[in-house]
Design an enzyme around this catalytic site. Structure first.
Site: not given
Length: 421
Positions: A273, A421, A175, A186, A416, A149
């Site tokens: 991230e 969106t 992932k 995970t 995040n 992702t």
């Protein structure tokens, strides 16, 4: 034990395919992982009370302990969609079973992505048919990419070792990038092996290994609704079946499983991230509280290794999840006070005057006060891609635990804030 190419298709008798079906704007988003024969199957799952249908269905199917295939989609978690979510999850599994010509109960599933959006079933069904026609035993880059992702790179590994004079292989893909504090496994992890092993033994090994690997990473302290790690063992290596955790072959297999899971876990933490560095937090010499030790002793029970290690790990995770610690790491700021303050709220009793803290290889706190360290030197050392934090409580007979995390950068907030969106 040697690292080899191939990922999840390195072991004998496994094929895979990753394809684009249109769930995401671009790049692969649907995958199949298939064994040529029935395989012993084990899994560990999210501890979140809110569970996606794929988690619930897998837990039911694994009661038989046998599987042949795993179907995975990314870009849509299919979580919190009411009865329709369960209907779509079943349809996804049924379509994969039909495309592969195997019973539905032999197919496990996984979804990852945005919560609360219904699956685009027409696209998924077409994708499953497409993937079934493209199964291969070559490098599994297409599949490793299909389960991503917000990951910035695919995560895969394979190892080769010997059991009972037979060459055995174990491969994995994973992932995860955000919403990582799984307390089971995970976000997604898939492991294949051609070893012959009894299912109850495999399940217990996975549980133990996950505790020290996937359960020991955190990016942001959040636990997903879809977390899982699944293992398929088809026995085609021809080794004498592993029927004991404590046998020589059992220990050797568990060592290989641990190595593969630790590799994936650290890669997930590294790819947090917006992360710029992998951070290893080790807390050592933390003793089991006397009242707990006495309670176990009075009942004639031994404290499990996981329970013993749980005390230092609670400290390590509190430090690793602290936004103040993580932002200081991003800024290369040797702010040891944030580390000590985080340790102090972790629920473990200790004497601050006996604690020692080392940051990026330099002792910065000892005997209740900062050391005479060079802040510039430590700050420069913190610019490395991997940074270590060591906290020593100096409690006799204490335990040690290690947790892996990453720093918090500006990009974590940006990713995040815009994820939906």
């Amino acid at each position: 034990m040697d690292i080899i190419p191939g990922g999840i298709v390195a072991p004998q008798g496994f094929k895979t395919a990753g394809v684009y079906c249109g769930i995401k704007r671009k790049r692969n988003d649907l995958a199949l992982i298939v064994s040529d024969v029935d395989a012993a199957a084990a899994g560990v799952f999210t501890t979140n009370i809110v569970k996606a249908p794929c988690v619930v269905s897998n837990q039911a199917y694994l009661e038989e302990g046998i599987a042949r295939a795993i179907v995975v989609n990314s870009g849509n978690a299919n979580a919190c969609n009411g009865e329709q979510g369960f209907t779509d999850a079943v349809a996804m599994v049924q379509q994969a079973a039909d495309a592969l010509g195997i019973p539905q109960r032999r197919v496990l599933s996984a979804s990852t992505g945005v919560i609360g959006h219904k699956l685009p079933m027409e696209k998924i069904i077409a994708g499953i048919v497409n993937a079934a026609g493209k199964l291969h035993g070559e490098e599994c880059d297409d599949t490793a990419q299909a389960i991503m992702t917000t990951d910035t790179f695919p995560k895969q590994v394979a190892v080769e070792f010997t059991l009972d004079g037979k060459t055995v292989r174990l491969g994995a893909i994973g992932k995860g990038s955000g919403m990582i504090a799984p307390n089971m496994a995970t976000m997604l992890g898939f492991i294949t092996t051609d070893a012959a092993i009894e299912q109850p033994v495999l399940q217990e090994m996975l549980r133990r290994v996950a505790w020290y690997t996937f359960n020991s990473i955190t990016v942001d302290g959040d636990t997903s609704t879809n977390d899982m790690t699944l293992v398929l063992a088809n026995g085609l290596a021809g080794n004498k079946i592993i029927d004991s955790l404590e046998s020589a072959d059992g220990r050797e297999f568990e060592k290989a499983l641990f190595s593969v899971c630790l590799h994936l876990a650290k890669e997930i933490a590294r790819d947090g991230e917006g992360a710029t560095k992998l951070v290893e937090v080790t807390v050592q010499n933390v003793a089991v509280p006397e009242h707990i030790a006495s309670a176990f002793a009075s009942n004639g029970r031994e404290i499990s290794p996981e329970h013993r290690a749980g005390f230092p790990r609670s400290v390590a995770k509190t430090i690793a999840n602290s936004p103040l610690v993580k932002t200081a790491l991003f800024g290369n700021d040797p702010n040891w006070g944030r580390i000590l303050a985080a340790a102090g709220r972790a629920g473990v009793v200790f004497d601050p005057d006996k604690v020692e803290i080392a940051l990026a290889g330099t002792t910065v706190y000892r005997d209740g006060m900062p050391t005479d360290f060079n802040g510039y030197v430590v700050s420069e050392a913190m610019k490395a891609k991997e940074v270590q934090i060591l906290v020593d409580f100096h409690q006799p007979g204490g335990e040690t635990a290690t947790v892996w995390t990453c720093d918090f950068s500006y990009d974590y907030v940006k990713i995040n804030a815009e994820y939906h969106t």
